[in-house]
Scaffold this motif. Structure first.
Motif, short mmCIF file in Angstrom:
data_model
loop_
_atom_site.label_atom_id
_atom_site.label_comp_id
_atom_site.label_asym_id
_atom_site.label_seq_id
_atom_site.Cartn_x
_atom_site.Cartn_y
_atom_site.Cartn_z
N HIS A 152 -41.54 8.85 27.09
CA HIS A 152 -40.38 9.71 26.84
C HIS A 152 -39.68 10.11 28.13
O HIS A 152 -40.27 10.02 29.22
N LEU A 153 -38.46 10.59 27.99
CA LEU A 153 -37.71 11.11 29.13
C LEU A 153 -38.50 12.22 29.82
O LEU A 153 -38.53 12.30 31.05
N SER A 154 -39.17 13.05 29.03
CA SER A 154 -39.98 14.13 29.63
C SER A 154 -41.12 13.57 30.48
O SER A 154 -41.48 14.17 31.50
N ASP A 155 -41.68 12.41 30.11
CA ASP A 155 -42.72 11.77 30.92
C ASP A 155 -42.15 11.34 32.27
O ASP A 155 -42.76 11.54 33.31
N ALA A 156 -40.96 10.74 32.23
CA ALA A 156 -40.32 10.28 33.47
C ALA A 156 -40.01 11.47 34.38
O ALA A 156 -40.28 11.42 35.58
N LEU B 212 -39.77 1.90 30.42
CA LEU B 212 -41.19 2.07 30.13
C LEU B 212 -41.46 2.35 28.66
O LEU B 212 -42.61 2.26 28.21
N ASN B 213 -40.44 2.68 27.90
CA ASN B 213 -40.61 2.86 26.47
C ASN B 213 -40.45 1.51 25.75
O ASN B 213 -39.90 1.42 24.67
N ASP B 214 -40.93 0.49 26.38
CA ASP B 214 -40.94 -0.87 25.85
C ASP B 214 -42.40 -1.31 25.91
O ASP B 214 -42.98 -1.40 27.00
N TYR B 215 -42.98 -1.59 24.77
CA TYR B 215 -44.40 -1.94 24.72
C TYR B 215 -44.73 -3.15 25.57
O TYR B 215 -45.82 -3.23 26.15
N ASP B 216 -43.79 -4.09 25.68
CA ASP B 216 -44.03 -5.28 26.51
C ASP B 216 -44.18 -4.93 27.98
O ASP B 216 -44.84 -5.65 28.73
N VAL B 217 -43.58 -3.83 28.42
CA VAL B 217 -43.73 -3.36 29.80
C VAL B 217 -44.94 -2.43 29.89
O VAL B 217 -45.87 -2.68 30.66
N ALA B 218 -44.94 -1.36 29.11
CA ALA B 218 -46.01 -0.35 29.18
C ALA B 218 -47.38 -0.95 28.87
O ALA B 218 -48.39 -0.55 29.45
N GLY B 219 -47.43 -1.95 27.98
CA GLY B 219 -48.70 -2.55 27.59
C GLY B 219 -49.36 -3.38 28.67
O GLY B 219 -50.50 -3.80 28.52
N TYR C 58 -47.58 4.96 25.75
CA TYR C 58 -46.52 4.44 24.88
C TYR C 58 -46.65 5.17 23.56
O TYR C 58 -47.75 5.25 23.02
N PRO C 59 -45.59 5.72 23.02
CA PRO C 59 -44.24 5.69 23.58
C PRO C 59 -44.13 6.50 24.87
O PRO C 59 -44.94 7.38 25.14
#
Length: 178
Positions: free
Chosen positions: A44-48, A27-34, A41-42
């Motif tokens: 982070h591990l803490s978000d997950a 998910l820290n890939d703009y092509d996915v998160a966007g 975005y970004p």
């Protein structure tokens, strides 16, 4: 306890804390998160880890989520349901290394089979941002129909974007399987 779903190529299982690093990486890939409304975005591990703490046993069908676990490859993405203003919404994402292999069509189909058997909901809602042709193709293939256009906040892009709203009725889903 949440169902474990098996398809010919993979398992759909309850998200686990051990998924956190790969969730954060993909998910820290703009092509996915966007392409997603509710993912910053970004990422982070803490978000997950924070999100995974919300995935507790006993959630209603409309809040059930599945991690996609490919045989021999591990965690690849996610498909799940959440409550929306009109009813249940299905959302999904796949890590970029797994794009173009038909994985998400198979995962969404299996999760919809499970959802319509486990719930009395007459309809499932979804949609895509106007530029996400691949996701719209999955929905069209599975019987979703466009119900209109709206704007929706994309956290990763920090903007309200044109959204193609879709829905899938129980009757259309059942007719596919007769």
């Amino acid at each position: 306890m949440i169902a474990v779903l098996r398809t010919p190529r993979f398992l759909l299982r309850q998200p686990q804390l051990g998924d956190a690093e790969l969730i954060a990486r993909y998910l820290n890939d703009y092509d996915v998160a966007g392409n997603l409304a509710r993912v910053p975005y970004p990422y982070h591990l803490s978000d997950a880890k924070a999100w995974l703490r919300t995935r507790v046993p006993g959630l209603p069908v409309e809040e059930t989520n599945f991690s996609i676990e490919l045989a021999g490859e591990g965690f690849a993405g996610h498909v799940g349901f959440h409550r929306g203003p009109q009813g249940p919404i299905i959302g999904y994402w796949l890590g970029k290394p797994f794009w173009g292999r038909g994985i998400m069509s198979e995962a969404v189909e299996a999760s919809l089979d499970w959802f319509f058997s486990a719930s009395a909901a007459p309809v499932v809602y979804s949609g895509v941002f106007h530029f996400n042709a691949a996701s719209l193709a999955i929905q069209t293939k599975l019987g979703f129909t466009e119900t209109g256009r709206s704007t929706l906040l994309c956290l990763a892009r920090g903007a309200e974007l044109e959204h193609i709203d879709t829905q899938l009725t129980r009757s259309v889903w059942k007719a596919r399987h007769t």
